[in-house]
Design an enzyme around this catalytic site. Structure first.
Site, PDB file in Angstrom:
ATOM      1  N   TYR A 146      46.878  39.764  45.396  1.00 16.74           N
ATOM      2  CA  TYR A 146      46.849  41.300  45.571  1.00 16.74           C
ATOM      3  C   TYR A 146      46.233  41.694  46.568  1.00 16.74           C
ATOM      4  CZ  TYR A 146      45.694  46.143  44.243  1.00 16.74           C
ATOM      5  OH  TYR A 146      45.347  47.461  44.328  1.00 16.74           O
TER       6      TYR A 146
ATOM      7  N   ASP B 178      43.456  35.891  37.759  1.00 14.78           N
ATOM      8  CA  ASP B 178      44.088  37.083  37.476  1.00 14.78           C
ATOM      9  C   ASP B 178      45.107  36.968  36.884  1.00 14.78           C
ATOM     10  OD1 ASP B 178      45.281  39.526  38.001  1.00 14.78           O
ATOM     11  OD2 ASP B 178      44.424  39.993  39.649  1.00 14.78           O
TER      12      ASP B 178
ATOM     13  N   LYS C 299      47.986  47.816  33.992  1.00 18.01           N
ATOM     14  CA  LYS C 299      49.315  47.249  34.097  1.00 18.01           C
ATOM     15  C   LYS C 299      49.685  47.118  32.723  1.00 18.01           C
ATOM     16  CE  LYS C 299      48.760  47.667  38.455  1.00 18.01           C
ATOM     17  NZ  LYS C 299      47.347  47.488  38.881  1.00 18.01           N
TER      18      LYS C 299
ATOM     19  N   ARG D  34      27.460  53.476  29.779  1.00 17.34           N
ATOM     20  CA  ARG D  34      27.525  52.492  30.891  1.00 17.34           C
ATOM     21  C   ARG D  34      27.151  51.055  30.367  1.00 17.34           C
ATOM     22  NH1 ARG D  34      23.610  50.842  34.124  1.00 17.34           N
ATOM     23  NH2 ARG D  34      22.296  52.925  33.859  1.00 17.34           N
TER      24      ARG D  34
END
Ligand SMILES: Cc1ncc(COP(=O)(O)O)c(C=O)c1O
Length: 388
Positions: free
Chosen positions: A104, A176, A201, A50
């Site tokens: 987005y 972004d 992506k 983590r």
């Protein structure tokens, strides 16, 4: 190995690797342990998945940093984990952020649902440019956030101008960078503070993984990492392996995406039934000059508006054989979707139309197949749907 003076393809292949010295393997092994016996080689922290500090996690993060030209990077469990950790690394109750309006849909949803709940204010700026964004800055503003090229209309924002404005006003600037990829656009070199990705992506590129990334200075990355660790948003070891493997061909893939998308954009622009093609590589695109300045390739994403009733647009997409109708983007296979019912489905119709997402807007993620095959598929389906 230090790849910092080497070329981009070399960095894709080799930067960040943690070779399997124990057996002489030439790839980074998948470290499956969730418990580590000694912290001797980790600065001040025990290894723990983590925390994002096991070697399989460090390898893709370092590769992304090398490609973004950043001091550091963090890989996260999704693009939204990267976006939320980055925004909340700067913003707390009572603060304010200025963002470009056409974002987005998931980012838009995060603002409405989460920032509002946390008492963080935000202003969405349509037709974002540095001056319009600056006009929305208030004494409580801590950050400015843009997405360029934007999803799904491929709007281009002047990153150098945004960075200069942010520096003048003491704001953290974030972009972004998903649509461009670090091969086509390096925001940090233009003065932007944090570059964010949905690694789902282009970074991974094979439509088989959900992940994200944030790149920036060590100082700005530290609170981003803290948010990601506290919210549990770091990326698991198996997906880190896939991401690092995918990125080895990022520069190769982007070159093909760039070439294919340009050919497809030119083909669509010549069809009378296509009312508009949104691709920053076309000279008529409103952001073309800025894109030429700040991008090294125009990318594989484009969208276009069909001059026909929604039913004919539906028939066109149903008629495609090579292009697959699917959400997501940036993989080697060509994907097509209607943003109105996918990425922007959760927006009100009014908000959606206000940002230009109409019912006949089609988004295309141009893949790495042969351009001639993609174009033949589009042409055949347009003809079959009776669209000139
Ligand atoms: C531009 C952009 N940013 C962020 C995201 C969110 O990424 P993820 O789905 O990996 O959380 C997406 C997803 O489609 C996107 O297109």
């Amino acid at each position: 190995m230090d790849t910092s003076r080497m070329g981009e393809h070399t960095r894709c292949v080799r930067a960040g690797e943690r070779l399997d010295r124990a057996v002489g393997g030439v790839t980074t092994p998948i470290h499956t342990a969730a418990a580590y016996m000694a912290a001797a080689d980790v600065e001040g922290a025990y290894r723990y998945p983590r925390y994002g500090n096991i070697p399989t996690q460090e390898a893709p993060a370092e590769k992304i940093a090398a490609l973004e030209g950043a001091q550091a990077a963090l890989v996260t469990a999704s693009g939204m984990a990267a976006i939320s950790a980055a925004l909340l690394s700067v913003l707390g109750a009572g603060d304010h952020v200025v963002l470009q309006a056409d974002l987005y849909g998931g980012t838009h949803r995060f603002l409405l649902a989460e920032l509002t709940r946390l008492g963080i204010g935000f202003t969405l700026v349509p037709e974002a440019d540095p001056a319009r964004l600056e006009a929305a800055v208030t004494p409580r503003t801590r950050a400015v956030y843009v997405e360029t090229p934007s999803n799904p209309l491929l709007r281009v924002v002047d990153l150098e101008g945004v960075a200069a404005m942010a520096q003048r006003r003491g704001l953290v600037s974030m972009v972004d960078n998903t649509f461009a990829s670090p091969i086509n656009q390096k925001p940090l070199a233009l003065g932007i503070d944090l570059s964010l990705h949905s690694g789902t992506k282009y970074l991974n590129g094979h439509s088989d993984l959900n992940c994200g990334a944030v790149a920036g200075s060590r100082a700005l990355l530290a609170p981003v990492r803290e948010r990601a660790v506290n919210f549990g948003g770091t990326l698991n070891t198996y997906d880190c392996f896939l991401l690092e493997r995918g990125m080895k061909t990022l520069a190769l893939r982007m070159a093909k995406h760039n070439d294919n998308a340009m050919a497809v954009a030119q083909f669509l622009a010549a069809r009378p039934g296509v009312a508009a093609v949104h691709y920053p590589g076309l000279p008529g695109h409103p952001g073309h000059d800025i894109a030429r300045r700040q991008m090294r390739g125009f990318g594989g994403m484009l969208s276009f508006t069909l001059a026909c009733p929604p039913a004919a647009a539906r028939e066109f997409v149903d008629g495609l054989e090579l292009a697959l109708e699917a959400v997501s983007l940036g993989g080697v296979e060509t994907l097509v979707c209607f943003p109105a019912v996918t990425s922007h489905a959760k927006m009100s119709r009014q908000d959606r139309l206000a940002v230009g997402v109409t019912d006949t807007l089609v988004r295309l993620s141009v893949g790495c197949e042969d351009a001639a095959d993609i174009i033949a598929d589009l042409g055949r389906a347009l003809d079959a749907a009776g669209i000139a």
